[in-house]
Enzyme design. Sequence first.
Site, mmCIF file in Angstrom:
data_model
loop_
_atom_site.group_PDB
_atom_site.id
_atom_site.type_symbol
_atom_site.label_atom_id
_atom_site.label_comp_id
_atom_site.label_asym_id
_atom_site.label_seq_id
_atom_site.Cartn_x
_atom_site.Cartn_y
_atom_site.Cartn_z
ATOM 1 N N LYS A 122 11.389 -8.065 -8.814
ATOM 2 C CA LYS A 122 10.465 -7.468 -9.612
ATOM 3 C C LYS A 122 11.040 -7.037 -10.819
ATOM 4 C CE LYS A 122 6.972 -5.731 -6.067
ATOM 5 N NZ LYS A 122 6.510 -4.538 -5.597
ATOM 6 N N LYS A 206 3.744 -20.080 0.561
ATOM 7 C CA LYS A 206 2.551 -19.109 1.309
ATOM 8 C C LYS A 206 1.603 -18.645 0.783
ATOM 9 C CE LYS A 206 3.446 -14.482 3.163
ATOM 10 N NZ LYS A 206 4.360 -13.367 3.179
ATOM 11 N N LYS A 209 -1.816 -13.088 -2.439
ATOM 12 C CA LYS A 209 -2.942 -12.781 -3.154
ATOM 13 C C LYS A 209 -2.853 -13.197 -4.883
ATOM 14 C CE LYS A 209 -3.084 -8.201 -0.619
ATOM 15 N NZ LYS A 209 -2.758 -6.798 -0.682
#
Length: 341
Positions: A122, A206, A209
């Site tokens: 991140k 995968k 979202k």
Amino acid sequence: MEQTPAAPRERRKIIFSAIQPTGVFTLGNYIGAVRNWPPLQKDYDCLYCVADLHAITVRQDPATLRRNTLEAYALLMACGLDPEKSILFIQSHNPDHAQGAWVLNCYTQFGELSRMTQFKDKSARYADNINAGLFTYPTLMAADILLYQTNFVPVGEDQRQHLEITRDIAGRFNGVYGPTLTVPEAFIPKAEKGARIMSLQDPTRKMSKSDPNPKGLVSILDEPGVILKKFRSAVTDSEARVAAGPGKEGIANLMGIYSVFTGKDFAAIQEEFAGKGYGDFKTAVGETVIQALEPVQRRYKELMADKAYLEDCYRRGAQQAARLSHRTLEKMYKRVGFLHA
Ligand code: TRP
């Protein structure tokens, strides 16, 4: 687990998990995680929260965060979590989480936080906002879990390291002060094994979202027509044979989804579609998903149309949660030497 002598012998084990309010779950979140939670309510004392405190470690639009939080809460209920059986709440509504996290911060090393892969990822992705909250994200998550003397945490692979550090922190605190915090374990429901849902557009990744290609993910609130279209345009291969195998990740992914909702194994699915084209198979998978999501979508609409009821549920949930977390927080405060208020 350390039991106080007064604890009733039949005390049930505690499960805690949380989701971030970052938008509607995908079919992948549903199959891999949320769908497996309601059956646990029968045998465990379950707590689930919407982790809005965690969400602000990256910049959020306030109105969107507010809406996403309520929607995530309603979605948990729509997926079968029952506020009469479990404690369902919103993280920021119980201040013990922030307070517990502060204490745990002081028992967590800079070095171990620096090694967290999510922090590294991140801070690379949000290079202009590497804030202290992003760095101490794991201690807040540890507080979430440890405040409830949690035994089991249903988490996906991506949260494993967070659970490991939670265990380390609990062990360290107990080592200094004596048994105070239950050391939790990861919990992987049997049904979850193998149910890793991949992107419909890139079956090597995968389903997420944040898929750059929105056709790759099915949201659990997608309209039936949209779901069907996404399945019909799923990436497969040129072999036209419904079977798993090398180079057939797309078909295997669809077979996995079909298997989850029909209970059929791969051999049975292969037989069912023997001699049929991919078109038929994709349509069948799409229709099965539509049917499986229909009750969730219906319940979600009902809940969102009754804000007063939702409000009532999350207020009660926060009170129930606080009653439990407060016992642990008080113990922690006492252990570290805070003068009784
Ligand atoms: N970090 C988790 C996620 O992003 C959400 C979360 C917050 C959580 N607190 C938790 C998960 C406690 C399990 C237990 O998915």
